[in-house]
Each structure stands twice: as C-alpha cells, then as structure tokens.
Design an enzyme around this catalytic site. Structure first.
Site, short mmCIF file in Angstrom:
data_model
loop_
_atom_site.label_atom_id
_atom_site.label_comp_id
_atom_site.label_asym_id
_atom_site.label_seq_id
_atom_site.Cartn_x
_atom_site.Cartn_y
_atom_site.Cartn_z
N ALA A 85 -12.02 -104.73 11.83
CA ALA A 85 -11.91 -104.59 10.38
C ALA A 85 -11.24 -103.26 10.07
CB ALA A 85 -13.29 -104.65 9.73
N GLU A 105 -7.95 -115.22 10.49
CA GLU A 105 -9.24 -114.55 10.72
C GLU A 105 -10.29 -115.04 9.73
OE1 GLU A 105 -7.78 -110.26 12.53
OE2 GLU A 105 -7.87 -110.50 10.37
C1 5RP Z 1 -5.97 -107.85 11.69
C2 5RP Z 1 -7.23 -107.23 11.28
C3 5RP Z 1 -7.82 -106.22 12.21
O1 5RP Z 1 -9.04 -106.69 12.63
C4 5RP Z 1 -7.94 -104.92 11.51
O2 5RP Z 1 -6.66 -104.54 11.03
C5 5RP Z 1 -8.51 -103.82 12.40
O3 5RP Z 1 -7.62 -103.57 13.43
P1 5RP Z 1 -7.82 -102.35 14.43
O4 5RP Z 1 -9.01 -102.67 15.24
O5 5RP Z 1 -6.52 -102.33 15.20
O6 5RP Z 1 -8.00 -101.11 13.59
O7 5RP Z 1 -7.81 -107.51 10.27
O8 5RP Z 1 -5.49 -108.70 10.69
#
Ligand code: 5RP
Length: 225
Positions: A85, A105
């Site tokens: 997230a 997602e």
């Molecule tokens: C992808 C997402 C990811 O879960 C979110 O951006 C978090 O990514 P990261 O763990 O690289 O910070 O929602 O669509």
C-alpha cells in the site's frame, strides 16, 4: 536501518501466513516482492499453492520462481491475499495504485477471504491523502473525467512514463489526484466511482484485515477491529 530492510522484514514475515493448499492473491510492488520471493523459496521446499497475480510484473516474477499461477476466473474466491500500500490510516483504509495495479488489486482484494497488507512504517498516516490518489480512467474522454475529478477538490495529473501517458495492464490511463487530507475515504470513493470514465479508484476502504508494518528491528501487526 533503511526502508528496504523494513519492507523485507514485513514482506517475508507475511509469507509465514501462507499454508499448503491455499489460493493466494499476489500483490504488486517493492514490498510484496519480498513476500513473493519468500513464497518462491517455500514452493521450492514443497509448499503447494496457487497464486493469483495482480499485475503482469507480478506474474513474471512469480513464474520465474516456479509458483503455480491461475487466473481469478479459475478461482473467483481467494483464501488469502498479500499486497502492499502507499498509505495506511488507523482504520486500515488504504491508498493503493502507486505501482499502477489498483484495478486488479481491488478485484483480487474484494475476492479474498483475508487481506494482509505489507508496508514499511513510513506508510502509516493519521489521515489518507498526502500521497496523490491514483484513479484509473478510460482513455476516451480522459480530460473530461479529469475535470469532473477536479470538481471534487483535487489537482489531477495524468501519469506519464518516458514522456508518454502511462498505460495500465488494462489499457487505461491513471490520473494522480492531490486532494490533501481525505476526511471521509468511503464517501470520496463513492463520489469518484460515480464519474463516467472512472474505472477504479485507489481508495481501499474496509478491505484490509491486517497490516504488517516493517519497523527498524521488528514487524508490528495491526488488525481490523
Ligand atoms: C501497486 C500498489 C502497491 O502495492 C503500492 O504502490 C505500494 O508499493 P511499494 O510496496 O512498492 O511501495 O498499490 O499498484
């Protein structure tokens, strides 16, 4: 300790929740990557699971690790999903979509009996909205959709990559919307969903059951109450 180590701690710890025979939603991003790498290791040691990837990137990674994959159409009910997230509030509401995979997602989260989110501690916020809210929109009429979003009180920016519009795995655009503090995520989600041209919004309200938070030297777990 750096952020990457916190991500690794949270991501790997959450993999312990995956058991033999489960259908597992595989999220997208740099934190859940550590979960998927761990699952790859567990599979090579005999764990038998079926993974449902939430993006083409995750599909490639999981395939390279020998994790058996299937489509959500084969398994419309998923036992457990682990995902990342961009922001988490104290009620376990989320902003997601920084990696562009929010539509798949959200479908996978909604289909899951249990949703675990993995983050580093920097993602915890008192209120959502510091991170620009990703909204996936169809290409047709995207400027009109942007105008409608801005009427809700944000500044919307078309996401780009290499100088061209960023295209999602579903062939759509993403508008990153700066709202500032979001007081009522459920209400905002509803209002955005009503705009023609919006495919999905990166507000995940009431979908996360637990959040694994990677800290300096441990993982803290927040549960939905
Ligand atoms: C992808 C997402 C990811 O879960 C979110 O951006 C978090 O990514 P990261 O763990 O690289 O910070 O929602 O669509």
């Amino acid at each position: 300790m750096d952020v990457e180590t916190m991500k690794k701690l949270a991501g790997e710890k959450a993999a312990e929740r995956v058991k033999d025979g489960m259908v597992v939603g595989l999220g997208t991003g740099s934190t859940v990557k550590y979960t998927i790498l761990k699952l790859g290791e567990m599979v090579s040691n005999g764990l038998d699971i079926i993974g449902i990837p939430t993006s083409k990137n995750t599909e490639k990674l999981a395939q390279s690790l020998g994790i058996k994959l299937a489509s959500i159409n084969d398994y419309p009910e998923i036992d457990l999903t682990i995902d990342g997230a961009d922001e988490v509030d104290p009620n376990l509401n989320l902003i997601k979509g920084g990696g562009g995979a929010l539509l798949r997602e959200k479908i996978v989260a909604h289909a899951s009996k249990y949703e675990i989110i993995v983050v580093d501690e920097g993602k915890l916020k008192d209120h959502l909205g510091g991170f620009p809210l990703p909204v996936e929109v169809v290409q047709f009429g995207w400027k009109r959709t942007k105008l409608c979003l801005e009427k809700l009180g944000c500044k919307a920016m078309l996401r780009t990559k290499g100088g061209a519009p960023y295209i999602t795995d579903n062939g759509n655009y993403i508008l990153d919307c700066k709202f500032g503090t979001i007081e009522n995520p459920a209400e905002l989600e509803k209002r955005i969903d009503e705009i023609p041209g919006v495919v999905e919004v990166g507000l995940f309200v009431n979908l996360a059951d637990e959040v694994y938070i990677g800290k300096k030297d441990c993982v803290k777990i927040m549960r939905k109450i």
